[in-house]
Design a protein around this motif. Structure first.
Motif, PDB file in Angstrom:
ATOM      1  N   SER A 122       0.830  -1.198   0.000  1.00  0.00           N
ATOM      2  CA  SER A 122       0.000   0.000   0.000  1.00  0.00           C
ATOM      3  C   SER A 122       0.866   1.250   0.000  1.00  0.00           C
ATOM      4  CB  SER A 122      -0.897   0.015   1.239  1.00  0.00           C
ATOM      5  OG  SER A 122      -0.111   0.301   2.398  1.00  0.00           O
ATOM      6  N   ALA A 123       0.249   2.392  -0.282  1.00  0.00           N
ATOM      7  CA  ALA A 123       0.929   3.669  -0.112  1.00  0.00           C
ATOM      8  C   ALA A 123       1.140   3.919   1.376  1.00  0.00           C
ATOM      9  CB  ALA A 123       0.091   4.797  -0.726  1.00  0.00           C
ATOM     10  N   PRO A 124       2.219   4.629   1.752  1.00  0.00           N
ATOM     11  CA  PRO A 124       2.451   4.894   3.173  1.00  0.00           C
ATOM     12  C   PRO A 124       1.408   5.861   3.734  1.00  0.00           C
ATOM     13  CG  PRO A 124       4.064   6.056   1.830  1.00  0.00           C
ATOM     14  CD  PRO A 124       3.297   5.177   0.907  1.00  0.00           C
ATOM     15  N   VAL A 125       1.079   5.651   5.018  1.00  0.00           N
ATOM     16  CA  VAL A 125       0.130   6.503   5.722  1.00  0.00           C
ATOM     17  C   VAL A 125       0.788   6.977   7.010  1.00  0.00           C
ATOM     18  CG1 VAL A 125      -2.073   6.579   6.943  1.00  0.00           C
ATOM     19  CG2 VAL A 125      -1.913   5.404   4.750  1.00  0.00           C
ATOM     20  N   GLY A 126       0.837   8.293   7.225  1.00  0.00           N
ATOM     21  CA  GLY A 126       1.427   8.837   8.433  1.00  0.00           C
ATOM     22  C   GLY A 126       0.365   9.132   9.482  1.00  0.00           C
ATOM     23  N   VAL A 127       0.673   8.761  10.743  1.00  0.00           N
ATOM     24  CA  VAL A 127      -0.257   8.994  11.853  1.00  0.00           C
ATOM     25  C   VAL A 127       0.529   9.614  12.999  1.00  0.00           C
ATOM     26  CG1 VAL A 127      -1.919   7.985  13.450  1.00  0.00           C
ATOM     27  CG2 VAL A 127      -1.622   6.989  11.162  1.00  0.00           C
ATOM     28  N   LYS A 128       0.036  10.746  13.525  1.00  0.00           N
ATOM     29  CA  LYS A 128       0.630  11.371  14.698  1.00  0.00           C
ATOM     30  C   LYS A 128      -0.183  10.977  15.920  1.00  0.00           C
ATOM     31  CE  LYS A 128       2.110  15.755  16.694  1.00  0.00           C
ATOM     32  NZ  LYS A 128       2.189  17.230  16.533  1.00  0.00           N
ATOM     33  N   ALA A 129       0.486  10.407  16.898  1.00  0.00           N
ATOM     34  CA  ALA A 129      -0.210   9.920  18.088  1.00  0.00           C
ATOM     35  C   ALA A 129      -0.650  11.087  18.963  1.00  0.00           C
ATOM     36  CB  ALA A 129       0.696   8.980  18.874  1.00  0.00           C
ATOM     37  N   GLU A 130      -1.892  11.046  19.374  1.00  0.00           N
ATOM     38  CA  GLU A 130      -2.440  12.039  20.280  1.00  0.00           C
ATOM     39  C   GLU A 130      -3.064  11.316  21.463  1.00  0.00           C
ATOM     40  OE1 GLU A 130      -3.500  15.301  16.794  1.00  0.00           O
ATOM     41  OE2 GLU A 130      -5.112  14.376  17.967  1.00  0.00           O
ATOM     42  N   ILE A 131      -2.723  11.764  22.677  1.00  0.00           N
ATOM     43  CA  ILE A 131      -3.115  11.042  23.884  1.00  0.00           C
ATOM     44  C   ILE A 131      -3.985  11.936  24.755  1.00  0.00           C
ATOM     45  CG2 ILE A 131      -2.273   9.880  25.960  1.00  0.00           C
ATOM     46  CD1 ILE A 131       0.246   9.195  24.458  1.00  0.00           C
ATOM     47  N   ALA A 132      -5.146  11.420  25.138  1.00  0.00           N
ATOM     48  CA  ALA A 132      -6.016  12.170  26.037  1.00  0.00           C
ATOM     49  C   ALA A 132      -5.450  12.168  27.450  1.00  0.00           C
ATOM     50  CB  ALA A 132      -7.421  11.564  26.016  1.00  0.00           C
ATOM     51  N   SER A 133      -4.960  11.029  27.903  1.00  0.00           N
ATOM     52  CA  SER A 133      -4.328  10.930  29.224  1.00  0.00           C
ATOM     53  C   SER A 133      -3.204   9.915  29.132  1.00  0.00           C
ATOM     54  CB  SER A 133      -5.347  10.507  30.286  1.00  0.00           C
ATOM     55  OG  SER A 133      -5.926   9.254  29.946  1.00  0.00           O
ATOM     56  N   PRO A 134      -1.993  10.285  29.563  1.00  0.00           N
ATOM     57  CA  PRO A 134      -0.850   9.375  29.456  1.00  0.00           C
ATOM     58  C   PRO A 134      -0.982   8.193  30.424  1.00  0.00           C
ATOM     59  CG  PRO A 134      -0.240  11.344  30.676  1.00  0.00           C
ATOM     60  CD  PRO A 134      -1.621  11.581  30.152  1.00  0.00           C
ATOM     61  N   LYS A 135      -0.325   7.111  30.081  1.00  0.00           N
ATOM     62  CA  LYS A 135      -0.382   5.895  30.891  1.00  0.00           C
ATOM     63  C   LYS A 135       0.594   5.977  32.053  1.00  0.00           C
ATOM     64  CE  LYS A 135      -1.430   2.985  26.883  1.00  0.00           C
ATOM     65  NZ  LYS A 135      -0.947   1.850  26.069  1.00  0.00           N
ATOM     66  N   PRO A 136       0.217   5.429  33.192  1.00  0.00           N
ATOM     67  CA  PRO A 136       1.158   5.384  34.315  1.00  0.00           C
ATOM     68  C   PRO A 136       2.231   4.320  34.091  1.00  0.00           C
ATOM     69  CG  PRO A 136      -0.855   4.228  34.884  1.00  0.00           C
ATOM     70  CD  PRO A 136      -1.104   4.862  33.542  1.00  0.00           C
ATOM     71  N   ILE A 137       3.323   4.468  34.807  1.00  0.00           N
ATOM     72  CA  ILE A 137       4.383   3.453  34.751  1.00  0.00           C
ATOM     73  C   ILE A 137       3.909   2.215  35.503  1.00  0.00           C
ATOM     74  CG2 ILE A 137       6.727   2.888  35.490  1.00  0.00           C
ATOM     75  CD1 ILE A 137       7.462   5.799  35.059  1.00  0.00           C
ATOM     76  N   LYS A 138       3.905   1.083  34.814  1.00  0.00           N
ATOM     77  CA  LYS A 138       3.438  -0.167  35.414  1.00  0.00           C
ATOM     78  C   LYS A 138       4.551  -1.173  35.653  1.00  0.00           C
ATOM     79  CE  LYS A 138      -1.228   0.124  33.466  1.00  0.00           C
ATOM     80  NZ  LYS A 138      -2.256  -0.572  32.634  1.00  0.00           N
ATOM     81  N   GLU A 139       5.708  -0.952  35.044  1.00  0.00           N
ATOM     82  CA  GLU A 139       6.815  -1.892  35.208  1.00  0.00           C
ATOM     83  C   GLU A 139       8.056  -1.129  35.631  1.00  0.00           C
ATOM     84  OE1 GLU A 139       7.474  -4.359  31.839  1.00  0.00           O
ATOM     85  OE2 GLU A 139       5.378  -4.986  31.673  1.00  0.00           O
ATOM     86  N   ALA A 140       8.570  -1.450  36.817  1.00  0.00           N
ATOM     87  CA  ALA A 140       9.796  -0.835  37.335  1.00  0.00           C
ATOM     88  C   ALA A 140      10.311  -1.695  38.472  1.00  0.00           C
ATOM     89  CB  ALA A 140       9.537   0.590  37.818  1.00  0.00           C
ATOM     90  N   ALA A 141      11.587  -1.521  38.810  1.00  0.00           N
ATOM     91  CA  ALA A 141      12.190  -2.307  39.887  1.00  0.00           C
ATOM     92  C   ALA A 141      13.403  -1.572  40.418  1.00  0.00           C
ATOM     93  CB  ALA A 141      12.584  -3.697  39.396  1.00  0.00           C
ATOM     94  N   VAL A 142      13.721  -1.843  41.692  1.00  0.00           N
ATOM     95  CA  VAL A 142      14.976  -1.380  42.291  1.00  0.00           C
ATOM     96  C   VAL A 142      15.775  -2.609  42.678  1.00  0.00           C
ATOM     97  CG1 VAL A 142      14.137   0.837  43.095  1.00  0.00           C
ATOM     98  CG2 VAL A 142      13.822  -1.165  44.544  1.00  0.00           C
TER      99      VAL A 142
END
Length: 638
Positions: free
Chosen positions: A361-381
């Motif tokens: 197909s022909a390329p299609v460009g999409v710019k991501a727009e976020i209503a509310s960002p996601k919290p960090i769910k994966e982290a460790a010390v």
């Protein structure tokens, strides 16, 4: 006396300068025979001298017939690799002077004839001979058609020979051989020419790929056949086709149809015409369309369903030139890309695979727009030595097209006041050096700001694991070290002379060390917490354990109130029970304790004990249940 070759050359040079005849062949006096004077290349001949008692003799196998000097060698055999007419020169010397003789050798061409052919439907073919030097060398050409028939071509005949095969289901091979008539060489080497009938050749003309470009150009790559006219056609409804162009070139051919609509599905096909005006059409292939939109931080892609399930293999969805998902079902025509972050721009394409043909197909460009960002769910010390803690996080949507600021806050375990220690730019890992991991547990909170300036609240605290030892029991803190929860703990045991082992302890927060008299003298222990998602782990500080470490008593102490070495203390951390007595020189007990943490302050009944030597005796039970008795002396100083 026998002359050398150098002497002979000097003599011959002298004679050549004094004689004025053209060439050496007519000088005479020599004589030799050749076993053959003509033949097929490569031709090997043997010469035999007939001059009696020569002083020296040599031969030039390729004499030019006119030079007054020649380089000769004395070997009796010569090989002519290439066709042509050659002069063999003999030159030698007698005591009376030099002699010469010449003979002509004819070497005939044996290289293969390289014809071409074309076919015209059915079993009729046209064999074409090339009128080059090789063909001119032969008198005739023998053509064995591969179907039991043989034909002789003679010089002067047309260079194109027609032949018809009755059976077109086989693939005959024609043998072509150059012939000589009445000469010392009968024939040259044969060449083979496999025959494929025209219909099979037309079937080789095929579409290889279809690609719609962003500027509305429909690019069709196809395999062409030289000399065969091929029409490239397209349609929007699968019934009415428009011829976009005609080509007759061979090999892989690109063809472009401009000013097309990228959101329209087109059908393309080829139509090829053979030499008898018979037409063969290729299979029909369709172009692909793709559309995309952003919705609450997700890019939603939808593409056209490929219309023909025959030979369909898969769809590949590409983001910025890399495949992110492959779909095996022809009915899968939508996908939600969640691996994006606010402000990032992505270019998508879908590629349908139909056996060995691709439609892009022909390329299609999409710019991501976020209503509310996601919290960090994966982290460790995780503890990294005595003076470092590693903090790792997985930032939602982090990628090559997105940016973020990551903020890390810190507090000692149990405290409620967190202080910011660093802000990272596009980095998700940090090593905190301002720690004492063997003494304290530290808690961290993580937050980030995405490329649209939206700040995500800090995560719940994640705390390092603090491992401690009480005799043979290991205990550790259980505050959350990994976001998402801990699935299990493992105790890692490394002996001084044995391999490291991992001991699963499920969700327990303690472990009893299992040692005996045969165990290593020293071990290191560490606890690992495994995360519920399985992507992160957390390691504790390392505890050193020495089996049967014993008790240390100093050789002297000075209870003078200066705050230094004022108490006589026995030192050990791995005893199950303890009895300690101090006696004076007369064997009287002046101090007794069952608590290793309670030492003697150097007084007897509240009065300072005399300076001098004292005896101690102790009995204790160590960590592997051995009862040990120990005694010694020490000095009391003031």
């Amino acid at each position: 006396m026998r002359l050398t070759l150098l002497s002979l050359l000097s003599i011959l040079t002298f004679f050549s300068k004094t004689l004025q005849a053209q060439g050496l062949c007519d000088r005479g006096g020599g004589g030799f025979t050749i076993d053959k004077t003509e033949g097929c290349a490569p031709l090997t001949v043997r010469v035999t001298n007939t001059v009696a008692n020569p002083i020296l003799i040599g031969y030039d196998a390729n004499y030019d017939g006119k030079s007054l000097s020649a380089r000769t060698i004395d070997q009796p055999t010569f090989t002519y690799s290439f066709p042509g007419s050659y002069i063999m020169l003999q030159q030698g010397a007698l005591s009376s002077g030099s002699f010469y003789a010449c003979k002509t050798i004819q070497v005939f061409e044996t290289r293969v004839i390289t014809p071409q052919y074309s076919s015209c439907g059915g079993g009729k073919i046209f064999l074409s001979l090339t009128d080059d030097a090789i063909l001119k060398a032969y008198d005739e050409v023998k053509i064995e058609w591969g179907d039991g028939q043989t034909q002789i071509w003679k010089k002067g005949n047309p260079l194109v020979i027609e032949h018809s095969y009755a059976d077109v289901t086989s693939s005959p091979t024609v043998l072509i051989t150059g012939l000589y008539v009445g000469k010392g060489c009968g024939e040259g080497r044969a060449t083979s020419l496999p025959i494929t009938f025209q219909q099979a050749q037309l079937n080789d003309i095929a579409i290889k790929s279809v690609e719609m470009r962003g500027n509305g150009t429909l690019r069709i790559n196809y395999q062409g056949l030289s000399g065969v006219y091929t029409d490239i056609s397209y349609s929007t409804d699968g019934s009415n086709y428009t011829v976009a162009g005609r080509r007759s070139s061979g090999g892989l051919q690109p063809f472009e149809v401009k000013n097309m609509v990228t959101s329209q599905v087109y059908q393309v096909k080829l139509s090829s015409e053979d030499l008898c005006s018979s037409t063969t059409g290729s299979p029909v292939f369709s172009s692909m369309t793709l559309s995309g939109r952003s919705e609450d931080g997700k890019n939603i892609l939808t593409w056209s369903k490929y219309p023909d399930a025959t030979d369909f293999t898969s769809y590949d969805l590409l983001r910025d030139g890399t495949i992110i998902k492959t779909f095996a079902s022809i009915n899968d025509i939508t996908y939600t890309d969640e691996d994006v972050q606010c402000g990032s721009f992505s270019e998508y394409q879908v590629v349908a695979k139909i056996k060995d043909v691709t439609s892009t197909s022909a390329p299609v460009g999409v710019k991501a727009e976020i209503a509310s960002p996601k919290p960090i769910k994966e982290a460790a010390v995780s503890v990294d030595g005595d003076r470092a803690v590693i903090i790792k996080a997985s930032v939602p949507g982090a990628g090559p097209n997105s940016t973020y600021d990551l903020t890390i806050e810190k507090a000692e375990a149990g405290a409620t006041l967190f202080k910011k220690i660093i802000t990272l730019f596009n980095e998700s890992e940090y090593s905190d050096p301002d720690v004492k991991t063997n003494e304290l547990s530290y808690c961290y909170r993580i937050s980030y700001t995405n490329s649209c300036g939206q700040k995500v609240p800090a995560s719940q605290p994640i705390c390092t694991i603090l491992l401690k030892k009480n005799l043979t029991t290991l205990n550790w803190t259980t505050e959350l070290p990994v976001l998402g929860g801990v699935s299990s703990y493992d105790v890692i045991q490394a002996g001084s002379s044995t391999a490291e082992v991992e001991i699963p302890v499920q969700m327990n927060s303690n472990y009893t060390i299992k040692v005996n008299a045969q165990s290593d003298l020293e071990y290191n222990f560490q606890v690992r917490a495994n995360s519920v998602p399985g992507g992160f782990v957390s390691l504790s500080n390392i505890i050193n354990y020495k089996r049967s470490a014993g008790v240390f008593v100093p050789h002297a102490f000075s209870p003078n109130g200066d705050g230094y070495n004022d108490i006589l203390e026995a030192k050990s951390t791995q005893l199950q029970s303890f009895n300690f007595s101090v006696m004076n020189r007369w064997g009287e007990v002046v101090f007794h304790s069952k608590d290793i943490a309670t030492g003697w302050d150097g007084t007897i009944n509240g009065e300072n004990a005399p300076v001098g030597s004292y005896v101690y005796k102790m009995t204790f039970v160590d960590d592997i249940n051995q009862t040990v008795e120990k005694s010694g002396t020490f000095m009391l100083l003031r």
